[in-house]
Design an enzyme around this catalytic site. Structure first.
Site, short mmCIF file in Angstrom:
data_model
loop_
_atom_site.label_atom_id
_atom_site.label_comp_id
_atom_site.label_asym_id
_atom_site.label_seq_id
_atom_site.Cartn_x
_atom_site.Cartn_y
_atom_site.Cartn_z
N TRP A 20 -4.89 54.73 88.29
CA TRP A 20 -6.23 55.20 87.96
C TRP A 20 -6.87 54.37 86.85
CZ3 TRP A 20 -9.12 57.78 91.07
CH2 TRP A 20 -8.51 58.52 92.09
N LYS A 38 -6.41 69.93 91.13
CA LYS A 38 -5.06 69.87 90.55
C LYS A 38 -4.73 71.20 89.84
CE LYS A 38 -5.26 65.31 91.26
NZ LYS A 38 -4.52 64.58 92.29
N ASP A 69 -10.26 60.59 81.46
CA ASP A 69 -10.07 61.13 82.80
C ASP A 69 -8.87 62.06 82.73
OD1 ASP A 69 -9.44 61.68 85.42
OD2 ASP A 69 -9.49 59.61 86.11
#
Length: 356
Positions: free
Chosen positions: A101, A192, A168
């Site tokens: 990511w 999540k 993030d």
């Protein structure tokens, strides 16, 4: 029979939330309509959006200088939208390459403006978070991936830097208290720890946002647009926000982020202890930087990888296959996953080692 769900996302949702969401999907509070059928400007929907935002602020303790908005496009969209709003032409965004990511963030930010990559652990297969780096003088902010879902690293402590941190937090949002003063912006997609796929929560320090020298960007991507319209500039993803609100209520009722942090530490300790003690398995990440959310590990006899996956699947454990580019195994242990499921996985690892 309910499975032991270690999927990395979409992931486990509390059973009580699923039950209430199912009722709301059929008919919401005597309205004669499903929540999914209500106008996004209906009073019931606006009240849920406001409650969800308030719950995020309550759980973290965010003050009035922070605004919570709900957007679409997931974390991937925010990798571009954040620098659109926060990065001017005179400065750079500083990033540390900690995995999949972070690599995507570097590419996305580079399409908007200047990027300074301070360090990388790519050469060691992202098995740690680099510690020795220096923030450049022209950095406008430091972008961090709080938890690398795919590679299994997590910032256990956030660095002290002279600029705001943009984080993030998609895979560890709502899992522990935060040093709020360090952050200018936080974003996380819901699938999540707090709901189903389709919405992204963005928390913004409004004082910092207003102080930025703004570049010309489309109205739809301007954070201020969504602040001013209370996340209703366009048709919001109403049902995902409703489910997020239910999970936020559940999180608060469980005791809040301190309780979530304690539970998550217990689950991670149970699994990592087995990984370290079982001769058939080995961890993929250095101990100091291991993620409490996504435990990545390998089998010391690679020819048994598929055999182990089949074995766990036969015992109702799902979702532990590693990401295709990484391989091995990944057990995702988000807030709603019970300790009992981790114990089942650990017991299966022990049984498998005895056999092989």
């Amino acid at each position: 029979m309910k499975k032991h769900n270690f999927n990395p996302g979409p992931a486990t949702i509390p059973p009580s939330v699923l039950e209430e969401a199912a009722h709301g999907l059929l008919e919401y509070r005597g309205s004669g309509l499903s929540f999914a059928e209500l106008s996004h400007r209906a009073p019931q929907v606006m009240a849920v959006v406001e409650e969800a935002s308030t719950l995020v602020k309550t759980l973290y303790g965010f003050g009035d200088q922070y605004e919570v908005i709900w957007m679409q496009g997931g974390a991937s969209a925010q990798l571009a939208i954040a620098p659109m709003n926060l990065l001017d032409e005179e400065h750079s965004v500083a990033l540390i390459n900690t995995g999949y990511w972070a690599t995507k963030a570097i590419k996305a930010a580079g399409e908007i403006g200047r990027v300074a990559v301070l360090a990388s652990s790519e050469q060691s297969r992202f098995d740690h978070i680099p510690k020795n780096w220096t923030l450049p003088a022209d950095a406008q902010y430091l972008h961090l991936i709080s938890n690398e879902t795919i590679d299994g690293t997590q910032w256990q402590e956030y660095p002290d830097v002279a600029v705001p941190i943009v984080a993030d937090m998609t895979s560890d949002f709502l899992t522990r208290p935060l040093p709020l003063e360090k952050f200018g912006l936080i974003f996380a997609s819901a699938q999540k720890n707090f709901g189903i796929a389709g919405c992204t929560c963005v928390v913004i320090n409004k004082d910092w946002l207003h102080a930025r020298k703004k570049r010309a960007i489309p109205t739809i991507f301007d954070y201020q647009t969504h602040i001013e319209t209370q996340s209703l500039y366009h048709t919001a993803p109403t049902f995902p926000i409703y489910v997020a609100c239910l999970v936020l209520r559940w999180t608060l009722a469980q005791g809040g982020l301190a309780v979530m942090a304690q539970r998550n530490a217990e689950k991670a300790a149970l699994l990592y202890n087995e990984i370290d003690e079982n001769p058939l398995f080995t961890g993929s990440v250095q101990s100091a930087d291991r993620s409490l959310m996504n435990a990545c590990f390998r089998i010391t006899k690679p020819e048994l990888e598929e055999v182990f996956l089949n074995f766990t699947g036969q015992h109702d454990v799902v979702g532990i296959k590693g990401f295709p580019t990484v391989g091995g195994f990944r057990a995702s242990m988000y807030n709603a996953l019970p300790l009992e499921s981790v114990q089942v996985l650990v017991d299966l690892m022990r049984d498998f080692a005895k056999k092989y």
